[in-house]
Design an enzyme around this catalytic site. Structure first.
Site, PDB file in Angstrom:
ATOM      1  CE1 TYR A 134      -4.228   1.766   0.543  1.00  0.00           C
ATOM      2  CE2 TYR A 134      -2.673   3.392   1.366  1.00  0.00           C
ATOM      3  CZ  TYR A 134      -3.933   3.067   0.895  1.00  0.00           C
ATOM      4  OH  TYR A 134      -4.881   4.036   0.764  1.00  0.00           O
ATOM      5  CG  ASN A 218      -6.239   6.795   5.488  1.00  0.00           C
ATOM      6  OD1 ASN A 218      -6.490   5.595   5.636  1.00  0.00           O
ATOM      7  ND2 ASN A 218      -6.855   7.544   4.588  1.00  0.00           N
ATOM      8  CB  SER A 241       5.629  10.188  11.126  1.00  0.00           C
ATOM      9  OG  SER A 241       7.015   9.997  11.124  1.00  0.00           O
ATOM     10  CD  GLN A 263       9.706  12.137  11.606  1.00  0.00           C
ATOM     11  OE1 GLN A 263       8.860  11.265  11.661  1.00  0.00           O
ATOM     12  NE2 GLN A 263      10.532  12.249  10.577  1.00  0.00           N
ATOM     13  CG  HIS A 266       5.276  12.728   8.087  1.00  0.00           C
ATOM     14  ND1 HIS A 266       5.198  12.269   6.797  1.00  0.00           N
ATOM     15  CD2 HIS A 266       6.577  12.590   8.452  1.00  0.00           C
ATOM     16  CE1 HIS A 266       6.390  11.882   6.391  1.00  0.00           C
ATOM     17  NE2 HIS A 266       7.240  12.060   7.366  1.00  0.00           N
ATOM     18  CD  GLU A 331       7.755   6.116  12.386  1.00  0.00           C
ATOM     19  OE1 GLU A 331       7.637   5.696  11.220  1.00  0.00           O
ATOM     20  OE2 GLU A 331       7.178   7.156  12.793  1.00  0.00           O
ATOM     21  CG  HIS A 332      11.697   7.988  13.025  1.00  0.00           C
ATOM     22  ND1 HIS A 332      10.449   8.489  12.690  1.00  0.00           N
ATOM     23  CD2 HIS A 332      12.052   7.162  12.017  1.00  0.00           C
ATOM     24  CE1 HIS A 332      10.081   8.000  11.525  1.00  0.00           C
ATOM     25  NE2 HIS A 332      11.025   7.181  11.097  1.00  0.00           N
ATOM     26  CG  ASP A 365      11.801   9.776   6.438  1.00  0.00           C
ATOM     27  OD1 ASP A 365      11.473   8.769   7.083  1.00  0.00           O
ATOM     28  OD2 ASP A 365      11.457  10.933   6.761  1.00  0.00           O
ATOM     29  CD  GLU A 419       1.220 -32.370  26.410  1.00  0.00           C
ATOM     30  OE1 GLU A 419       0.675 -32.668  25.325  1.00  0.00           O
ATOM     31  OE2 GLU A 419       2.075 -31.480  26.519  1.00  0.00           O
ATOM     32  CG  HIS A 424      -0.852 -37.119  20.705  1.00  0.00           C
ATOM     33  ND1 HIS A 424      -2.177 -36.939  20.436  1.00  0.00           N
ATOM     34  CD2 HIS A 424      -0.210 -36.028  20.194  1.00  0.00           C
ATOM     35  CE1 HIS A 424      -2.344 -35.783  19.799  1.00  0.00           C
ATOM     36  NE2 HIS A 424      -1.154 -35.218  19.634  1.00  0.00           N
TER      37      HIS A 424
END
Length: 459
Positions: A134, A218, A241, A263, A266, A331-332, A365, A419, A424
């Protein structure tokens, strides 16, 4: 002090409130009405396919199409030749692609084969067959996002790479058309938002479903990705951001302010935070912000972001700064000046760390190399940057020699009995005598050890 850039001591009540608001910022990304509306769109496309997609594109993207096939986008010959590109764009794009390819080729990890006491294990790594990217196009056009997503997918060997982007972004920006042509993307669809995500996740009569959807978007895109997760893989739930700059007293107020604004422009919900032990630096940065803001075409957006989630927190020392960053999980993260630069390895919970005054986040970036698709809204506590591993699925092959089966069977039987799984335990017991089920045969070596090569690489 700037009315849009508050300065608070971290240990104060107001500082703690600011830190708590930052730590809880994920709640600002999706409101209930957006989630409900996105859910209706997703469900509509799931049920009605092409018809619902066309209706949503007409209403939300402003494109009236008689068929989904009309939404297919193809760069023109002029686009491929770069007619109308800004000066220097083609060369800058090549530098970006080269850096991103070089970094991500280093992330390619082959599977391994291990044999111990008659047990052969093979880890198989195969690229995903079909991935959607996207590329957002709301407030701005982002050719860089195409590079940061398509290139790692291509390096991983993904067979089919599909791009969806809002039709307006495609129509208005030759930079995007040229970039996708340069990257060799052959399947591009002009639709955006939750309906595009749904079409990719479930498939329609015209658009084949994908294995994974990556790329930021978005709130509608984020809400839709949350709703289709599990039906299809996603890279994460992106938010606005954000940057945290940890700077010493000697940092340049001009550069710090510029990096905060990079930033803040944005999104009105972006976060731009300064952590510093110096009140003088914080005040100087606030003055610089007011000086630089009027020069920006994006000033209104940046001002709103700074007023909502901007400001300076005064920290007492390095340890307090480290603890604050860990709690925010940005994020940064930018580290400027001592002792912060020297302690870069001690900072955790950040999507990416940029060290030094000459290493702004803006390099990340575009041209540093690692993908700029990073965890936001505090998810850097547990999530990672987009990379080659995001486009690979791992499986394994196991082959046990007849002589080793009794040893494994005995342990497996005991654990199964503990178990409460008698079938099994019985399946294991039948291998315990090393041939009690004598008619059982292991697969031939040719079949058992073959590792599929995976899908062809995208061109």
């Amino acid at each position: 002090m700037s009315p849009i850039f508050s300065i608070r001591p971290l240990g104060s009540a107001s500082g703690e409130r600011m830190l708590a608001r930052l730590a809880a910022r994920r709640g600002r990304v999706l409101d209930a009405s957006t989630e409900r509306a996105a859910r209706r769109l997703v469900e509509s496309v799931r049920r009605w396919g092409d018809a619902a997609l066309l209706a949503a594109v007409a209403e939300l993207d402003g494109v009236a199409a008689a068929s989904v096939g009309e939404l297919r986008l193809r760069p023109s010959a002029a686009d491929r030749q770069g007619v109308g590109l800004p000066a220097g764009f083609a060369a800058a794009l090549e530098a970006s692609i080269a850096a991103v390819e070089a970094y991500h080729r280093g992330q390619v990890v082959p599977g391994f084969r291990q044999e111990l006491d008659g047990v052969e294990l093979v880890e198989r790594r195969e690229p995903l067959a079909r991935v959607a990217v996207y590329v957002p196009g709301g407030r701005a056009c982002y050719p860089s996002t195409a590079v940061m997503t398509v290139v790692p997918a291509r390096v991983a060997g993904v067979g089919e790479i599909v791009v969806v982007t809002p039709p307006r972004a495609w129509a208005e920006h030759v930079t995007l058309r040229y970039t996708l042509a340069r990257l060799g993307v052959e399947e591009i669809w002009g639709c955006g938002g939750a309906h595009a995500v749904a079409a990719l996740a479930f498939g329609t009569a015209s658009i084949a479903r994908v294995d994974k959807i990556v790329g930021p978007g978005n709130a509608w895109v984020t809400a839709a990705k949350r709703q289709v997760a599990g039906e299809v893989a996603i890279d994460g739930l992106a938010g606005p951001s954000e940057v945290v700059i940890v700077a010493g007293a000697d940092a340049s107020p001009e550069l710090v302010a510029a990096d905060l604004l990079a930033q803040a422009e944005h999104d009105p919900k972006a976060a731009a935070i300064l952590l510093t032990p110096s009140r003088a630096l914080a005040r100087a940065v606030a003055v610089e912000l007011e000086r630089q803001l009027p020069r920006l075409a994006t000033a209104a957006t940046a001002r709103a972001a700074l007023a909502a989630l901007g400001g300076a927190l005064l920290v007492g020392d390095l340890d307090e700064a480290i603890a604050a960053v860990a709690r925010i999980a940005p994020e940064h993260l930018q580290l400027v000046g001592e002792p912060f630069e020297s302690a870069a390895e001690r900072f955790g919970n950040a999507g990416a760390i940029f060290v030094g005054a000459m290493t702004p986040e803006v390099f990340g970036d575009y041209v540093a190399g690692p993908s700029h698709v990073l965890p936001t809204c505090g998810t850097a506590r547990f999530a990672s940057a987009l990379g080659v591993e995001d486009f690979v699925r791992r499986s394994h092959l196991v082959r046990v020699a007849a002589a080793s089966a009794p040893r494994l069977a005995a342990a497996a039987r005991v654990l199964a009995e503990a178990e409460g799984l008698p079938a099994h335990a019985e399946a294991a017991r039948r291998r315990e005598a090393g041939g009690e089920a004598g008619s059982l045969r292991l697969a031939s070596p040719e079949v058992a050890t073959r590792v599929p090569s995976g899908p062809r690489k995208a061109r």
